[in-house]
Design a protein around this motif. Structure first.
Motif, mmCIF file in Angstrom:
data_model
loop_
_atom_site.group_PDB
_atom_site.id
_atom_site.type_symbol
_atom_site.label_atom_id
_atom_site.label_comp_id
_atom_site.label_asym_id
_atom_site.label_seq_id
_atom_site.Cartn_x
_atom_site.Cartn_y
_atom_site.Cartn_z
ATOM 1 N N MET A 113 0.981 7.638 27.833
ATOM 2 C CA MET A 113 1.854 8.527 28.599
ATOM 3 C C MET A 113 1.091 9.158 29.759
ATOM 4 S SD MET A 113 3.891 11.892 27.235
ATOM 5 C CE MET A 113 2.363 12.628 26.632
ATOM 6 N N MET A 114 -0.143 9.581 29.506
ATOM 7 C CA MET A 114 -0.953 10.172 30.565
ATOM 8 C C MET A 114 -1.145 9.187 31.715
ATOM 9 S SD MET A 114 -1.504 13.237 29.853
ATOM 10 C CE MET A 114 -1.475 14.352 28.457
ATOM 11 N N HIS A 115 -1.291 7.920 31.343
ATOM 12 C CA HIS A 115 -1.478 6.875 32.349
ATOM 13 C C HIS A 115 -0.294 6.800 33.310
ATOM 14 C CE1 HIS A 115 -4.530 3.948 33.158
ATOM 15 N NE2 HIS A 115 -4.950 3.973 31.913
ATOM 16 N N GLN A 116 0.898 7.037 32.777
ATOM 17 C CA GLN A 116 2.091 6.959 33.602
ATOM 18 C C GLN A 116 2.240 8.178 34.514
ATOM 19 O OE1 GLN A 116 3.401 3.909 33.067
ATOM 20 N NE2 GLN A 116 1.782 3.873 31.515
ATOM 21 N N LEU A 117 1.578 9.281 34.152
ATOM 22 C CA LEU A 117 1.774 10.540 34.863
ATOM 23 C C LEU A 117 0.716 10.831 35.911
ATOM 24 C CD1 LEU A 117 2.783 12.769 31.806
ATOM 25 C CD2 LEU A 117 4.307 11.828 33.553
ATOM 26 N N VAL A 118 -0.489 10.293 35.739
ATOM 27 C CA VAL A 118 -1.572 10.605 36.682
ATOM 28 C C VAL A 118 -2.290 9.336 37.109
ATOM 29 C CG1 VAL A 118 -1.940 12.923 35.738
ATOM 30 C CG2 VAL A 118 -3.274 11.015 34.836
ATOM 31 N N ASP B 148 1.430 21.552 27.387
ATOM 32 C CA ASP B 148 0.322 22.258 28.045
ATOM 33 C C ASP B 148 -0.737 21.268 28.514
ATOM 34 O OD1 ASP B 148 1.500 24.708 27.526
ATOM 35 O OD2 ASP B 148 0.247 25.143 25.778
ATOM 36 N N SER B 149 -1.085 20.338 27.634
ATOM 37 C CA SER B 149 -2.158 19.390 27.958
ATOM 38 C C SER B 149 -1.757 18.500 29.124
ATOM 39 C CB SER B 149 -2.532 18.550 26.737
ATOM 40 O OG SER B 149 -1.521 17.619 26.437
ATOM 41 N N ILE B 150 -0.496 18.098 29.159
ATOM 42 C CA ILE B 150 -0.003 17.285 30.276
ATOM 43 C C ILE B 150 -0.137 18.055 31.583
ATOM 44 C CG2 ILE B 150 2.060 16.248 31.296
ATOM 45 C CD1 ILE B 150 2.966 15.636 28.391
ATOM 46 N N THR B 151 0.248 19.324 31.541
ATOM 47 C CA THR B 151 0.153 20.164 32.741
ATOM 48 C C THR B 151 -1.286 20.302 33.205
ATOM 49 O OG1 THR B 151 2.117 21.398 32.025
ATOM 50 C CG2 THR B 151 0.744 22.421 33.718
ATOM 51 N N VAL B 152 -2.201 20.508 32.257
ATOM 52 C CA VAL B 152 -3.622 20.649 32.598
ATOM 53 C C VAL B 152 -4.145 19.361 33.232
ATOM 54 C CG1 VAL B 152 -5.950 20.903 31.644
ATOM 55 C CG2 VAL B 152 -4.118 22.435 30.890
ATOM 56 N N ILE B 153 -3.845 18.232 32.622
ATOM 57 C CA ILE B 153 -4.335 16.954 33.142
ATOM 58 C C ILE B 153 -3.748 16.663 34.514
ATOM 59 C CG2 ILE B 153 -4.231 14.450 32.761
ATOM 60 C CD1 ILE B 153 -4.703 15.019 29.785
ATOM 61 N N GLN B 154 -2.461 16.975 34.694
ATOM 62 C CA GLN B 154 -1.851 16.778 36.009
ATOM 63 C C GLN B 154 -2.514 17.666 37.060
ATOM 64 O OE1 GLN B 154 2.295 17.434 34.840
ATOM 65 N NE2 GLN B 154 2.761 15.310 35.342
ATOM 66 N N LYS B 155 -2.836 18.892 36.690
ATOM 67 C CA LYS B 155 -3.506 19.807 37.615
ATOM 68 C C LYS B 155 -4.886 19.294 37.989
ATOM 69 C CE LYS B 155 -4.319 23.668 39.880
ATOM 70 N NZ LYS B 155 -3.613 23.988 41.153
#
Length: 397
Positions: free
Chosen positions: A275-280, A239-246
Motif C-alpha cells: 500500500m505504501m508503494h502505491q502512495l509514495v 498516522d503512519s501513512i501520513t508520516v510516510i507521505q510527509k
C-alpha cells in the motif's frame, strides 16, 4: 543469475546508485568500549559485510547522547573524539561499492534501569507491559531539551558524513524516542511537539530537515518504521501513512518497514508495504523473515518492496548476497531452542539477540560464525559479553 530482480541496481531520489537490492538491516553489535566508543573490530566486521555483496549496509543503532543508552555496548557518537576509528569503519564498510549508513537513535524512556536512573521521554508516562520492571519511570523533556536532542541527531549525522559514511538512518521504530513522539499514548505534550499528528511528527521532521540542510542532497537519509508499532490507541495505520507521505514530500531517500516474518506472516505487513508503494514514490525496504530467493523475488515482483532487508542471516552467512548472485546459496536454518516451546516463545528475542551479538563479535575478530542450536549457549555468551545485564529486557515488548 543476472536475471534476478534482486541483482538489479536501484537509483535513490537523491541520485545515489545502489548496486543491487540487498539491504543489510541494522543489527545491534554491542561491541563498544566501556566508554561507548567503537573499536577496530567494527571495521573488520563491516569489511566482511561489504565484501559479502550487499548494496546497502546499515550499522547497529548508534546513540546520539551519552546520557541515553539503549543497550550495553552501544556506540555513542556525539563529538569527534572517535573520528579516526569512525573513518576506519567507514572506509572498510564502503569497500566493494557498498553504501554504508549509520543508524541514529535515542532510546527515550526505553533505556534500561541499569543504564539510566531517570530516562527522558516526550511525557512522564512509564512503560507498561511484561517488561515494565526493567525500566525506570521517565521525566518529561523540556522544550529546550527537545531542541537539543534534535541538534544532537544532526551533529551525529555530520560526524558520520565527515568520517565517510554515505548516509544515515533515523530509527523511528520499536518504541524508541522518535516513535514515542509519534505515539498518542506516549506523547501528551502541549507544546509544538504534541497534540495533533502534525505536531507529534515535528520531532522527526525537524531531525530530517536539520540533517538535510547540514549534510546536503547527496548524503542519503532514510527512515526505519515497523508495522509492529501500529496500534489503535497510540500510532495508527492512518498516522503512519501520513508520516510516510510527509517524509516522502520532504525528500527522504528510502523508507525501511520491518515487521513479522514475510515467509510466514501473521500480521500481513507485506500488504502494508504494498500500500505504501502505491502512495509514495520513495524506495521501500521490507525487512523480516527473508530466507529463500523465491520469496525475495516475489516481494520485489509484487512491488511490496524495492529492496530486501536481511539481518540475522547475515551473521550466519556474511556473504549471503554474493552466494545468491553466484548461484551458490543454500539457506541456513538455525532452530535455536531452550528445549521447550513455552520457554522459546517467551525468551526468543533475548537468545536470538544474544546469538547475533556473539556472531558479530566473531566476525569482528576475523573468525567464522559458530553454528549451533542451543539457546542456553547463546545466553551464556551474552552473560560473558555483558554480565548479568546482558539478559535484561532492552525494549518494552
Amino acid at each position: 543469475m543476472n536475471y534476478l530482480q534482486i541483482a538489479k541496481p536501484l537509483t535513490l531520489p537523491n541520485g545515489q546508485r545502489i548496486k543491487n537490492r540487498f539491504f543489510k538491516s541494522a543489527m545491534s553489535e554491542t561491541m563498544a568500549t566501556d566508554a561507548h566508543q567503537p573499536t577496530e573490530a567494527y571495521a573488520k566486521l563491516y569489511q566482511t559485510w561489504a565484501a559479502g555483496g550487499a548494496g546497502i549496509v546499515v550499522t547497529g543503532n548508534v546513540m546520539v547522547d551519552h546520557r541515553a543508552i539503549a543497550e550495553p555496548g552501544n556506540v555513542v557518537v556525539e563529538d569527534e573524539q572517535s573520528l579516526p576509528i569512525l573513518k576506519q569503519w567507514a572506509e572498510a564498510g564502503t569497500a566493494n561499492h557498498t553504501q554504508l549508513w549509520m543508524q541514529l537513535n535515542h532510546p527515550g524512556k526505553q533505556s534500561p534501569k541499569y543504564l539510566s536512573s531517570q530516562p527522558v521521554a516526550p511525557s512522564a508516562i512509564p512503560i507498561y507491559g511484561p517488561n515494565a520492571k526493567a525500566f525506570n519511570p521517565p521525566r518529561e523533556l523540556t522544550n529546550a531539551e527537545v531542541h537539543e536532542i534534535i541538534a544532537k541527531y544532526v551533529r551525529t549525522a555530520e560526524i558520520a558524513q565527515n568520517a565517510g559514511f554515505t548516509g544515515v538512518q533515523i530509527h523511528g521504530a520499536y518504541g524508541y524516542l522518535v516513535n514515542q513522539f509519534l505515539s498518542r499514548t506516549d506523547n501528551h505534550r502541549t507544546d509544538e511537539f504534541g497534540g495533533s499528528l502534525e505536531n507529534r511528527m515535528r520531532f522527526l521532521v525537524d531531525i530530517y530537515e536539520g540533517i538535510r540542510q547540514s549534510c546536503g542532497v547527496q548524503f542519503s537519509i532514510s527512515l526505519k518504521m515497523s508495522a509492529l508499532d501500529l496500534n489503535v490507541d497510540g500510532f495508527t495505520e492512518h498516522d503512519s501513512i501520513t508520516v510516510i507521505q510527509k517524509m516522502a514530500e520532504l525528500g527522504i531517500d528510502l523508507i525501511e518497514i520491518s515487521g513479522d516474518d514475510y515467509e510466514n506472516s501473521a500480521v500481513g505487513f507485506s500488504g502494508y508495504a504494498h500500500m505504501m508503494h502505491q502512495l509514495v514514490n520513495v524506495p521501500i525496504v521490507l525487512s523480516g523473515g527473508f530466507r529463500n530467493i523465491s520469496t525475495m523475488e516475489e516481494a520485489l515482483g509484487k512491488h511490496d518492496a524495492d529492496m530486501i532487508g536481511i539481518c540475522t542471516p547475515m551473521v550466519l552467512q556474511p556473504d549471503l548476497p554474493n552466494a545468491i548472485l553466484s548461484g551458490n546459496y543454500k539457506p541456513i536454518k538455525l532452530p535455536l531452542t531452550l528445549g521447550g516451546q513455552r520457554l522459546d516463545d517467551k525468551y526468543s528475542p533475548t537468545f536470538v539477540t544474544a546469538y547475533c551479538e556473539q556472531q558479530a563479535r566473531r566476525l569482528g575478530n576475523g573468525q567464522r560464525p559458530q553454528l549451533y542450536t542451543s539457546a542456553w549457549r547463546a545466553l551464556a555468551a551474552s552473560v560473558k559479553m555483558h554480565g548479568p545485564n546482558g539478559l535484561a529486557p532492552r525494549r518494552a515488548q
